[in-house]
Each structure stands twice: as C-alpha cells, then as structure tokens.
Scaffold this active site. Structure first.
Site, short mmCIF file in Angstrom:
data_model
loop_
_atom_site.label_atom_id
_atom_site.label_comp_id
_atom_site.label_asym_id
_atom_site.label_seq_id
_atom_site.Cartn_x
_atom_site.Cartn_y
_atom_site.Cartn_z
N CYS A 62 5.36 -0.17 8.22
CA CYS A 62 4.16 0.40 9.28
C CYS A 62 2.92 0.72 8.45
CB CYS A 62 4.64 1.40 9.94
SG CYS A 62 6.10 0.88 11.11
N ILE A 63 3.23 1.14 6.97
CA ILE A 63 2.14 1.85 6.12
C ILE A 63 1.55 0.64 5.20
CG2 ILE A 63 3.19 4.23 6.34
CD1 ILE A 63 4.32 3.75 3.53
#
Length: 341
Positions: A332-333
């Site tokens: 997600c990052i």
C-alpha cells in the site's frame, strides 16, 4: 488501435515511488509519537527497497528539512503538498502504450469520500509523478486506487465489487462499464471479480475491500490467496469464498489458474479487534520481494512460499505491524515505475 498494457509488478523497475508520512488526523490520540513511528516504519521499507533499486519520495513542503535529515541522500526527494502517504493508491498506475511508458491517472476521492479522509493534495500526485517521470498522462474518469487492482501483465486483472462498484466512488457503475475502462487504460481483457475484501478493511480507516490484501498474481496463471485457517475469525469464510471463486478459473490467455494458499498469521486479534494482517500485501522489486512480517510463526512459512514463486529473488522480511495499524501494508505504501523499453 491498441490500449496501454500495465506490466506485472515483477517486470523490471526504473524506481519505486513512496511518500513521507505528513501530520494528519489518522495518527489519532498518539499524535506526534505515532507520526514518528510511522515515518520509521515507512523508511525501513524504503531502505530495504533501496538496496535493489532507486526510491523517490514525495515530501510535503513542511517536512522537507526533516526528510533531508532522515534520508541522508539515500532517496530522491520530490516536494509536493500531501494529505497522506499511501502511494499505491494516490500514485499513477504505469503502463506501456506500445513502447511508450505512460501514467494512468485515476480519480482519487479518499477511498470513497470517507469522513476522516482529505484528498485535495493527494488527488494531484498521479500527475505530479507523471511530470517528474517525463511520461504522458492517460486520464481516467474512474474513481480507483492502485490497491484496488492487481494484474498479471498479460491482460488479467483482479478486483473487488466493493471498490470499483462502491456508490461512494462510482455511483451507478456497472461491471461492464468498469471492465471497458480497465480494457482501455491498462489493457485488461479478462477481469476476475471477488465479492469483497477482508473483514477489518470495512472498519474505520479501511479501504472497503482492496484486492491487494486478499489475492495477487505471482507469475502467469498463479494467484496467491490470503488463507485464514481459524474458523473463529470472520476472514475464514472470506478465504473460503476466494478459493471457491478461483476454482476452475482461467486467465486472459485461457490458462487454468493455480491457486497458492498463503496461511494468515496466527495472531487473530489486536486491541482494536480482528486483525487483517496479510502476507499477500507484499511488494516485488528488482531482485527482491519485500514481505510483510508480524513476528509470527507463519512469517517463515510465507517466506518459503514466496521464495518458491520467485526463486531468483531475495525475500526480505520487514515488520509491517506498525503500517497495518494505520490501515495498510507494504504494498500500500509503494508504487513501481517500470523500466523503459
């Protein structure tokens, strides 16, 4: 006339894009302490990736001095206003239009206009990165995030009904219309829909069902699936449904899909309720798989499964508990920028 085609994550990268967490309300009552911990967690991921490929970091202007002090010239800094730091969702999805690298810019509205989210700045990041990378923008009118799709690079996309068909994202959207948009923007000729994501992903700070925490490609016609094996956890039924959905399924080329079950961590709950800790939310970079670790017996089990899928890659286990505490994981990052052909 052909459409752009999004390559698989394991295709060669030019670099990885990330964002330096800015101060915001999602860090809750712990405030500055939580922000500092988040920055340490994000930087640990960046440091690990940087052993294998360059990392470029979007940094809010107010955090520029702090970022320079912490980065120590290890990562490229690109200054732009930020609301949050989930680069997979706010960044563009890169694709190839023939041999031309392009950046697909989705509409971002704070994961379906969630009450806690702000997105005025983050909604511009796709174009900021495209300009910095020197590539043409392919604009989409679809509200979508990078974590809401996973591709095999050969025309197959995984996705969930509660994301792209979310009335807070795309009111009135149909399966057919979404599939047409993905065909035009990322070259998806075959969409495999799951009904939903993990239980906790529908709580506060959740995404309402991102696919990159439940299923991901690990090669042509190979899909890793989050396998919650404890029948007391609400994700047990979800895992069963995932496997049933893929049973007998084929990819865009007509090949039968091999389902690879990845056991969920043995920890079932934290202070906030049922956990959604998942090894599926890993990141594949040049020569390495950056795999979420949870100080759990199944960390090594997952590492061995990923090693079999990526025999030429180094498996790097990085503690992701702090990242998950804020609503996401390592995938997600991060956002990959493919190497130009």
């Amino acid at each position: 006339m052909t459409s752009p085609l999004m390559p698989a994550e394991w295709a060669p990268h030019e670099r990885t894009w990330m964002a330096f967490p800015p101060p915001n309300d999602t860090f809750g009552e712990r405030g500055e302490e939580a922000l500092e911990q988040a920055r340490r967690d994000w930087l640990k991921v960046a440091e690990t990736i940087a052993k294998y490929e360059p990392v470029s970091m979007i940094v809010d202007p107010g955090d520029a001095a702090e970022a320079r002090a912490q980065f120590r010239d290890r990562f490229e800094i690109v200054i732009h206003d930020l609301d949050d730091a989930w680069m997979r969702d706010i960044g563009p999805s890169f694709a190839f239009d023939g041999d031309e690298l392009v950046a697909v810019d989705w509409v971002f509205n704070g994961w379906g206009a969630q009450s806690w989210a702000t997105w005025e700045n983050d909604s511009k990041i796709g174009r900021v990165i495209a300009e910095h990378a020197g590539v043409r923008v392919v604009s989409s009118e679809l509200v979508n995030e990078g974590g809401g799709i996973h591709v095999d690079g050969e025309g197959t996309v995984l996705l969930t009904r509660t994301v792209q068909l979310d009335p807070h994202r795309n009111p009135g959207a149909t399966v057919e219309a979404v599939e047409v948009e993905f065909a035009c923007t990322i070259g998806a000729s075959k969409a495999i829909w799951f009904n939903r994501g993990l239980h906790r992903d529908y709580d506060s700070y959740g995404t309402r069902g991102h696919v990159d925490i439940i299923a991901s490609f690990a090669g042509p016609a190979k899909v890793l699936v989050h396998d919650q094996r404890d029948q007391g956890h609400p994700d047990y039924a979800i895992s069963q449904a995932l496997k049933q959905r893929l049973a007998g399924e084929t990819d865009a080329a007509g090949r039968p899909i091999e389902v690879i079950e990845v056991p969920a961590p043995t920890v079932l709950r934290d202070e906030h309720g049922w956990v959604d800790w998942s090894y599926i939310n890993h990141y594949v970079c040049n020569g390495a798989v950056i795999l979420c670790a949870f100080n759990d017996p199944n960390d090594e089990v997952a590492a061995k499964i990923l090693q079999r899928c990526y025999p030429e890659h180094t498996i790097e286990l990085v503690d992701a508990r702090g990242i998950f505490a804020h609503g996401g994981g390592i995938h997600c990052i991060t956002q990959q920028q493919p190497a130009r052909r």
